[in-house]
Design a protein around this motif. Sequence first.
Motif, PDB file in Angstrom:
ATOM      1  N   THR A  55     -32.158  -9.241  29.774  1.00  0.00           N
ATOM      2  CA  THR A  55     -32.175 -10.339  30.742  1.00  0.00           C
ATOM      3  C   THR A  55     -32.599 -11.664  30.142  1.00  0.00           C
ATOM      4  N   ASN A  56     -33.022 -11.673  28.885  1.00  0.00           N
ATOM      5  CA  ASN A  56     -33.605 -12.861  28.282  1.00  0.00           C
ATOM      6  C   ASN A  56     -32.738 -13.344  27.127  1.00  0.00           C
ATOM      7  N   GLU A  69     -34.186 -15.188  19.141  1.00  0.00           N
ATOM      8  CA  GLU A  69     -34.993 -15.312  17.934  1.00  0.00           C
ATOM      9  C   GLU A  69     -36.470 -15.028  18.213  1.00  0.00           C
ATOM     10  N   ALA A  70     -36.975 -15.525  19.334  1.00  0.00           N
ATOM     11  CA  ALA A  70     -38.380 -15.268  19.680  1.00  0.00           C
ATOM     12  C   ALA A  70     -38.617 -13.778  19.914  1.00  0.00           C
ATOM     13  N   ARG A 117     -27.444 -12.978  23.440  1.00  0.00           N
ATOM     14  CA  ARG A 117     -26.763 -14.262  23.237  1.00  0.00           C
ATOM     15  C   ARG A 117     -25.965 -14.670  24.475  1.00  0.00           C
ATOM     16  N   PHE A 118     -25.449 -13.690  25.204  1.00  0.00           N
ATOM     17  CA  PHE A 118     -24.799 -14.001  26.480  1.00  0.00           C
ATOM     18  C   PHE A 118     -25.827 -14.577  27.455  1.00  0.00           C
ATOM     19  N   ASN A 119     -27.022 -13.982  27.498  1.00  0.00           N
ATOM     20  CA  ASN A 119     -28.072 -14.468  28.390  1.00  0.00           C
ATOM     21  C   ASN A 119     -28.476 -15.902  28.069  1.00  0.00           C
ATOM     22  N   ALA A 120     -28.404 -16.262  26.780  1.00  0.00           N
ATOM     23  CA  ALA A 120     -28.743 -17.639  26.392  1.00  0.00           C
ATOM     24  C   ALA A 120     -27.728 -18.618  26.969  1.00  0.00           C
ATOM     25  N   ARG A 121     -26.492 -18.181  27.094  1.00  0.00           N
ATOM     26  CA  ARG A 121     -25.431 -19.053  27.596  1.00  0.00           C
ATOM     27  C   ARG A 121     -25.334 -19.044  29.113  1.00  0.00           C
ATOM     28  N   ARG A 160     -31.689 -16.394  35.519  1.00  0.00           N
ATOM     29  CA  ARG A 160     -32.321 -17.177  36.561  1.00  0.00           C
ATOM     30  C   ARG A 160     -32.227 -18.659  36.232  1.00  0.00           C
ATOM     31  N   VAL A 161     -31.984 -19.459  37.247  1.00  0.00           N
ATOM     32  CA  VAL A 161     -31.918 -20.914  37.103  1.00  0.00           C
ATOM     33  C   VAL A 161     -32.808 -21.518  38.182  1.00  0.00           C
TER      34      VAL A 161
END
Length: 391
Positions: free
Chosen positions: A144-145, A149-150, A230-234, A238-239
């Motif tokens: 979900t995140n 990298e973190a 990487r999909f979650n980064a894009r 949650r917004v």
Amino acid sequence: MRAKRQAIVHIGHKKTGTTFIQNQFFAARHDLRDAGVIYPFAEPNHSFALSGLFRSALMDRAPTPRDAYAADREGARAAVDADLRSVDWHTMVLSAEALTQFSRNELEALQAWLLDHVETIRIVFVVRDPVEWAASVAQQHLKTNGEVEALLHKPETPRWANIITRCRDVFGAQAVTVLEYERLAAEREQFSARFALAVDLPASVADLVQGREGGANESLSMEAALMLGRFNARVPERVGGRRNPARSGMETRAFAGLPGEKFDLPQDARLLAHAQSRDDVAFVAREFGITRYSYPAADVAPSRYTEAVSPAFLSAVANRLVALQGEAMTGRLLVDAERMRGDGDEAGAAAALNTAAARFPNDERVKRAVAMQRSGKGQGGEPAQEKPKDA
């Protein structure tokens, strides 16, 4: 006079088999009740109920079953109390991840409630190799995140000493039992049964919660975890504190179980996870005699981390995308058929359904819709209605 009652409270540290235990006990709850073991509440994970009933401050979040308990604590407590008094039992089992976050005051409130129903309370906590635990936690967060990298280079610390000390301060040192995940997980399907035996429940009860093979595989391979992260980064889950309407909720399902390399952290993160867990490891060794995790950094197993993509994974992704696309197209055709039927266009509805049957003959939704059509009913089970003709 009834026998003395006990409560077994499982402080469900994440990624230590907690969900598996909860699901097995919940699935067997009716048989357990007949055996004198009560697994209360309407959800497998008691985090919702116990947070709603006993946490003094609740964080804003998406709606969950917790809200019903928190909205009317007095009424919810009364309902649970009535249920506990309505049957004969000797052991109550509670299991909740949220208990790892309870303050001393919140644990004291839980304790006071439990002592209205039981004479003794046993606290159970499961520990797992902190390096492997950190890798499993990172994999879970990648579902979900998008902070890839973190998550890969800043592993979590287990905080065993902090959590266990709070529980000992409230319930007493003698009340706390610590179990080793690796012993419970020697045979996956036996995990819950081994847990039951480890907390001194009868073998007959352990048999009731023994797992079954063949469950859905929700784990992520290395390739799947990195791609989903990487999909979650894009497309964040949650917004502005709310669920992103651009998310379907099927993202994790699309990647779960795909073949590939076993997920792991890079070696630098594995070594960091080892280093920052030494105080917790020393604590369980000193207080509970658990020395399994007291190995030097030189013995940390080499990382399996890789960003190489295997051909098997690529083929599996392609097959999964085709399947998901088929599900989506089937759903669209069935929705169109129902809409046209509602508009009185029976011919159009039949054509859409025939197209779905021709293209996706093995889809269970299509089979049901075709059967209803043949019986003269629509997808909702109502008799088909003809559009009124103009006078």
